[in-house]
Design an enzyme around this catalytic site. Sequence first.
Site, short mmCIF file in Angstrom:
data_model
loop_
_atom_site.label_atom_id
_atom_site.label_comp_id
_atom_site.label_asym_id
_atom_site.label_seq_id
_atom_site.Cartn_x
_atom_site.Cartn_y
_atom_site.Cartn_z
NE ARG A 111 -8.08 -2.40 -10.21
CZ ARG A 111 -7.03 -1.66 -10.54
NH1 ARG A 111 -6.08 -2.17 -11.32
NH2 ARG A 111 -6.91 -0.42 -10.09
CG HIS A 119 -14.35 2.43 -11.27
ND1 HIS A 119 -15.11 2.47 -10.12
CD2 HIS A 119 -13.24 1.71 -10.95
CE1 HIS A 119 -14.50 1.82 -9.15
NE2 HIS A 119 -13.38 1.34 -9.62
CG HIS A 127 -14.04 -3.44 -3.33
ND1 HIS A 127 -14.71 -3.59 -4.53
CD2 HIS A 127 -13.00 -2.62 -3.60
CE1 HIS A 127 -14.10 -2.91 -5.48
NE2 HIS A 127 -13.06 -2.30 -4.95
NE ARG A 158 -10.25 -0.35 1.59
CZ ARG A 158 -10.47 -0.39 0.27
NH1 ARG A 158 -11.42 -1.15 -0.20
NH2 ARG A 158 -9.76 0.36 -0.56
CG ASN A 208 -2.04 -0.98 1.19
OD1 ASN A 208 -2.31 -1.56 0.15
ND2 ASN A 208 -2.70 -1.17 2.31
NE ARG A 262 -2.43 5.26 -11.17
CZ ARG A 262 -3.31 6.20 -10.80
NH1 ARG A 262 -4.09 5.99 -9.78
NH2 ARG A 262 -3.39 7.33 -11.47
CE1 TYR A 286 -8.84 -7.35 -2.98
CE2 TYR A 286 -9.91 -5.99 -4.64
CZ TYR A 286 -8.76 -6.46 -4.03
OH TYR A 286 -7.54 -6.03 -4.47
#
Length: 707
Positions: free
Chosen positions: A375, A435, A589, A561, A48, A405, A468
Amino acid sequence: MGIKEKPNYTQNRELSWLRFNERVLEEARDESVPLMERMKFVAIFTSNLDEFFMIRVGSLCDMVAVDDSKRDSKSGMTPSQQLAAIYSAVAPLYKERDRTYADLKKQLTPYGVCGLGFKELEQSEKKYVKQYFKEQILPVLSPQIVDSNHPFPHLLNKEIYVVANLKKGSKVMMGIVPVPQYISDILYLPGYDIRYIRIEKVIMEYLELVFDQYQVSDKNYICVTRNADVSPDDEAFADNEDFRDIMQETLNKRRRMAVVRLETAHVLSKEMEKYFCDRFHITPECIFRTKMPMKLGFIFAIADKLPDSMKRALIYEPFTPQPSAMLAEGSVMEQVKRRDILLSYPYESMDPFLQMIREASRDPDVLTIKITIYRLAKKSRLVEYLCAAAENGKEVTALIELRARFDEQNNIEWSERMEEAGCRVIYGFEGYKVHSKICLITYRNKNTIRYITQIGTGNYNEKTAKMYTDFSLLTGNQEIGEDAAVFFKNMSIANLNGEYRHLIVSPSSLKQKVLSLMDEEIAKGSGGRILMKMNSVTDIDFIHKVDEASRAGVKIDLIVRGICCILPGIPGETENLRVTSIVGRYLEHPRVFVFGNGPDAKIFIGSADMMTRNTEKRVEVACPVYDTEIKKRLLHCLKVMLADNLKARKMAPDGTYRKKKAGEKQIDAQAVFMKEALNARRPPSHPSQKERGGLLGKVMSWFGKKK
């Protein structure tokens, strides 16, 4: 409402994120978590932090170069002031991480899991390591001296280099040895136990054999972090027919960006520190010494290598995502036609969604499958089923976001595979990332066009669906399907301003609709209720509206979160706001928005956080939940999260996180959901009309007359 220039109920985004990452490190210190899982939390904290420096610090460095007078709307700080605050806040985190890692390493030793320095090796192990170095490592090293004829090499982002001062006669120079990327990060030592030494330590120990003509001193190893905040050029995007080429150029550019951090294993001499500062154009504040490994990917490999007898003590008890409690055996498509279905990952399996796509790929009544992809897993069954659908004559459209990314290369490769299979592949928009997580199946029912729509809070990634927490709604609601059809049409013609009856879509309507729903609760005063779960909160319009709602007496709970730029409990401002953060076994998530109380509450799930980038610079989709049973289930989940007193933390008015007071009953929300999934009973199977027809046909054929 007059907007204050620097509200007293907001905090800086970057410092808020660092506090979240500190929570991750706190999990590594939690004695109720198994030891190897605690090590994984150290690795996650490190990963992270790496990404934070590459993206957020990199972006601030760019802002300093362009305009250092621009002030952050939440803290009033300039970019250079934010950087100073970041470097100051990160320094103690390094020390805490080093202490945590050293403590965990010590606790793992009795289990035979030993990360060793060279001096800790037994004689037989030293002999083995030296032989391995001479035979396997030395022949593939690419050492270099730095002098007038040998310029300083480009150091790759997040790769490790062994460095030293070299002397030959009166000449003094630097020696640099890249740790080869194609060699394992660690060398396992012979024996039953998991004893290992890191490769950079081996190279550093035998550096005299590498530079055998020189006197070697001041041995060290270093790692640079480079700015990775590269955005593709929008004009190039508009002019170039193949966006994949632009993204490939972007990836190549990222490898050579400016240094934003230097990590060292040992304290640098003043001369060496000045040399690196001049070379990388950084200040001493950008240099961090760490006593632990700079790359921790090997931790996950060691966890997989543990014998079964040790796994029970050192890692979480395995949990397998369960079958959906809302689905019987049989066709998923047929069941979704009859009722809405909610899947809850990772407690429930992603398989029903994948099965539905597979069924659609073979169903002669299915005409089209359309999906947005952000993703994907490295090995994706979803893509294989979509390709099969195209090969079976279905029209398959995939809107793939190549700018996800650090997943750009993976998405480039999948887009090529899908095009080869006959799928229609389109990409995002100039200046806007796509997204959203939405999939639409169009089929013919007699003479009528019908729809099945899926809207999710997370990616179509089979791997992360086990790691997740996310929700996935499957609905046969025809009006939602019609909205989804309009959405995909708009995406195909680059229309970001479409109008929808049910879906709320950014950048056109999502934020406006959320603020409007908040206004409805504000009108109720103390009878109003707002409950929202998301990953981050930075959008200043949303923040001001939360403050307005709080001052109106509305009870507000935000389950956030990570980054949260609004502070709760500020007298006269956010006294009716509570902010909760959960960090546990799985990465939280979902995005769920609830407005109102009881059965009349309006509930949405979707892909958007309340961040300016999501509400104004991305294509996001949120969907209303109409099914009464699913609404009750979502409210139950949120209620359990708010009751969590083990993994949840409350944000204090100063932006720090505090443990909740332990109640009579200890509640870990994720553990509750795992238990509920294990205990859930699936509904009885009922053959679909299509299946009944097939069975009836077979029976009739047994008794039918031959023509």
